[in-house]
Design an enzyme around this catalytic site. Structure first.
Site, PDB file in Angstrom:
ATOM      1  N   GLU B  60       0.811  -1.219   0.000  1.00  0.00           N
ATOM      2  CA  GLU B  60       0.000   0.000   0.000  1.00  0.00           C
ATOM      3  C   GLU B  60       0.840   1.263   0.000  1.00  0.00           C
ATOM      4  O   GLU B  60       0.557   2.215  -0.719  1.00  0.00           O
ATOM      5  CB  GLU B  60      -0.952   0.016   1.201  1.00  0.00           C
ATOM      6  CG  GLU B  60      -2.139  -0.930   1.079  1.00  0.00           C
ATOM      7  CD  GLU B  60      -1.842  -2.359   1.453  1.00  0.00           C
ATOM      8  OE1 GLU B  60      -0.707  -2.627   1.928  1.00  0.00           O
ATOM      9  OE2 GLU B  60      -2.723  -3.214   1.299  1.00  0.00           O
ATOM     10  N   HIS B 129     -10.184  -4.658  10.881  1.00  0.00           N
ATOM     11  CA  HIS B 129     -10.838  -4.454   9.582  1.00  0.00           C
ATOM     12  C   HIS B 129     -12.129  -3.654   9.688  1.00  0.00           C
ATOM     13  O   HIS B 129     -12.961  -3.716   8.787  1.00  0.00           O
ATOM     14  CB  HIS B 129     -11.162  -5.795   8.927  1.00  0.00           C
ATOM     15  CG  HIS B 129      -9.980  -6.512   8.336  1.00  0.00           C
ATOM     16  ND1 HIS B 129      -9.008  -7.088   9.102  1.00  0.00           N
ATOM     17  CD2 HIS B 129      -9.617  -6.743   7.051  1.00  0.00           C
ATOM     18  CE1 HIS B 129      -8.102  -7.662   8.316  1.00  0.00           C
ATOM     19  NE2 HIS B 129      -8.451  -7.458   7.067  1.00  0.00           N
TER      20      HIS B 129
END
Ligand SMILES: Cc1ncc(C[n+]2csc(CCOP(=O)(O)OP(=O)(O)O)c2C)c(N)n1
Ligand SMILES: [Mg+2]
Lengths: 331, 326
Positions: B60, B129
């Site tokens: 990322e 998450h």
């Protein structure tokens, strides 16, 4: 199956390897069922097909060693000796789970069994494992941190930041790359410019070794050597283990990015449990009866696990607010 | 008008904008061959090819920064985070590189790009998450931060975000992807960034929300209506720039406000709303500004605890009744 000069080939040890892998396989199959029944929710990543990796490695770890991995973690916990009841109850989100139902499939820990998670962020466990190794060295406890990650995770920058520090400071960490050929739906050749993960430490002076992860004895042999190296030299090493996951990435992945033939080939010709059983019969003179105690044990263990995971109650509502900070006076 | 899911609306926005501007590219994990982890980029690889729809490794920090560089050098990248939770790996590139460059360069060059993906909680995916990044990114000058609720929001705002010359953080919601809404059948349907939308008019209490929480707010308004309380529901749409005018005008009318968000309460969007209402409409308030938020703990996995953690129509209803002293 690979033979070894130094490791034990006592019948009981070999049977234990078989039993461990079988327990993992059955555990995951039942987790899949419970997921289908709605008793497990969210993300659930199964280890089916990869059992020989963690079984072979954990068979030769020492009691002071620590273990850390990502979210495909159920089998690692079983291999660390954690109770399948507590693992499954965490999957069902019950108070009897290792994290009281608060962590779930991807986030589970056992201080007692030296298992430090269960991490949901790809690659994040790698520097953490390296830091665990720093503490082993500092405490002079002769421990190694076994740091597991996937082929996909091997592209995260923090992996290489970790390699550099581990080598620079001589940290006892064994990096275990579980190369199952895919990072979610992306095959290795589409996500990595080079596919020899065991060579990724070269620029850092970290040695690496490649091992067949479908052969539990080969894994055990390679892990024993690697752990010896790390312990004796107080230096990192990389073990790349070639393996394969039979199921989709998680329960919601239909895995259309690979062919049925590819999956079937692994299942029929390279299955770590079937192959090992065959080898035990052909090369070590096991008979069907010899497997019976292990198979009966697994059956009973799984039965009790399922019962426990369904009967353990949900956490009390007050648990929502506990464990955010260490309670005053608790430590 | 036509009916689309939020997922289809997002896809259509990218499809149309990529046809409109050759410099728009899409990159992220599983966006191409897999058609998106949540199928938002369905068919875009076939339409535009691998040069413009790019599968990245899991890296990322790397691909977010690469997106910034491509934007510096003339492209208009859409960087998809599989979920915004993983944008934390890349937050330095978003804040330090994307948001601040225009200012640091004295206006010579900026960073026209979009960071998009699902934000907030999905179902049962637990602490690492399930997190709302609205207040994190809205904190930063130089970024625009948008959070659509409906398919019309999704399409109109994503098109605006892609056309915008600034870096835009575009916060979607996984649970809303499958929800269907009507929207105009028009290739040039664009919604302005920085404008809130009044979803339902009312005179008794203002309820502000964004993303999936608009749904809770609208449901709560139904429940309140049955008891004769008329709630005005404002879909904020854009968190930075923030449409204070619409919110303040409403508060001056209703004299009460409840803010709803999934994120944590401390220094959240509701805290900012409380401050702004306090500064600019204090005299109009008949009750304290009230917040309905995610609980101030990491997201638990257990089903019962997750329900307790999240905002709900019921919680909004209760808060609205409380500020109405009913
Ligand atoms: C930082 C981050 N990015 C993306 C994800 C989403 N994600 C979860 S697992 C995964 C694939 C990882 O593949 P690999 O490392 O090969 O492990 P495997 O799943 O094969 O065991 C991705 C992209 C994540 N959890 N964290
Ligand atoms: Mg993999």
């Amino acid at each position: 199956m690979q033979k070894s000069a130094t490791l034990s080939f006592e019948k009981a040890d070999l049977l234990k390897l078989y039993q461990d892998m079988l327990l993992m396989r059955r555990f995951e199959e039942r987790a899949s069922q419970l997921y289908g029944m709605g008793l497990i929710g969210g993300f659930c990543h199964l280890y089916i097909g990869q059992e020989a990796v963690v079984t072979g490695i954990q068979a030769v770890q020492e009691s002071q060693d620590t273990v850390i991995t990502a979210y495909r973690d159920h089998a690692h916990m079983l291999a660390c000796g954690m109770d399948p009841r507590g693992v499954m109850a965490e999957l069902t989100g019950r108070i009897g789970g290792y994290s009281k139902g608060k962590g779930g499939s991807m986030h589970m820990f056992s201080r007692e069994k030296n298992f430090y998670g269960g991490h949901g962020i790809v690659g994040a466990q790698v520097p953490i494992g390296t830091g665990m190794a720093l503490a082993h060295k500092y405490k002079k406890d002769n421990g190694v941190c076994l740091t597991y990650f996937g082929d996909g995770a091997a592209n995260q920058g923090q992996v290489y930041e970790s390699f550099n520090m581990a080598k620079l400071w001589g940290l006892p960490v064994l990096y275990i790359i579980e190369n199952n050929g895919y990072s979610m739906g992306t095959a290795v050749n589409r996500h990595s410019c080079t596919e020899n993960f065991y060579m990724r430490g070269e620029g850092f002076g970290i040695p690496g070794k490649l091992v067949n992860g479908m052969d539990v004895l080969a894994v055990r042999e390679a892990a024993a050597e690697a752990l010896d190296y790390v312990r004796a030299n107080q230096a990192p090493m990389i073990l790349e283990v070639e393996t394969y996951r039979y199921r989709g990435h998680s329960m919601s992945d239909p895995a259309k990015y690979r062919t049925k033939e590819e999956v079937d080939d692994y299942k029929t010709n390279r299955d770590p449990i079937l192959k090992f059983k065959g080898a035990l019969m052909n090369e070590y003179n096991f008979t069907e009866d010899d497997f019976k105690p292990a198979e009966d044990f697994v059956k009973q263990e799984i039965k009790e696990t399922i019962e426990f995971a369904q009967s353990s109650p949900e956490p009390d509502a007050s648990e929502l607010y506990t464990d955010v900070y260490v309670e005053e006076g608790a430590q | 008008m036509k009916t689309l899911t939020v997922r289809e609306a997002l896809r259509e926005a990218m499809l149309e904008e990529m046809h409109r501007d050759q410099n728009v590219i899409l990159l992220g994990e599983e966006v191409a061959e897999y058609n998106g982890a949540y199928k938002v980029s369905q068919g875009l690889l076939d339409e535009f090819g691998a040069e413009r729809v790019i599968d990245t490794p899991i890296t990322e920090m790397g691909f977010a920064g690469l997106g910034v560089g491509a934007a510096f050098n003339g492209l208009k990248p859409i960087v998809e985070f599989m979920t915004f939770n993983f944008s934390m790996q890349a937050i330095d590139q978003i804040v330090n590189s994307a948001a601040k460059t225009l200012y640091m360069a004295g206006g010579q060059m900026g960073c026209p790009m979009v960071f998009r993906g699902p934000n907030g909680a999905a179902a049962r995916v637990a602490a690492q998450h399930s997190q709302c990044y609205a207040s994190w990114y809205a904190h930063c000058p130089g970024l625009k931060v948008v959070a659509p609720y409906s398919a019309a929001d999704a399409k109109g705002l994503l098109k605006a975000a892609i056309r915008d010359p600034n870096p835009v953080v575009f916060l979607e919601n996984e649970i809303m992807y499958g929800a269907s809404f009507e929207l105009p059948d028009d290739k040039d349907f664009v919604l302005p960034i920085g404008k809130a939308h009044i979803e339902r008019e009312g005179k008794d209490v203002t309820i502000t929300a964004f993303s999936i929480c608009v749904r809770h707010a609208l449901e709560a308004a139904e429940m309140l209506a049955k008891e004769g309380i008329e709630a005005e529901v404002i879909n904020l749409r854009s968190l930075r720039p923030f449409d204070a005018d619409t919110v303040l005008a409403s508060v001056r009318k209703t004299n009460r406000i409840v803010s709803v968000e999934e994120g944590w309460p401390f220094a959240g969007i509701g805290a900012e709303i409380a401050a702004q209402v306090n500064e600019k409409a204090f005299d109009f308030l008949d009750a304290p500004v009230t917040r309905v938020t995610g609980e101030d703990v990491p997201m638990p996995y257990a089903a019962n605890l997750e329900t307790l953690y999240l905002p709900s129509a019921e919680k909004v209803y209760k808060a609205a009744k409380a500020v109405c002293y009913k």
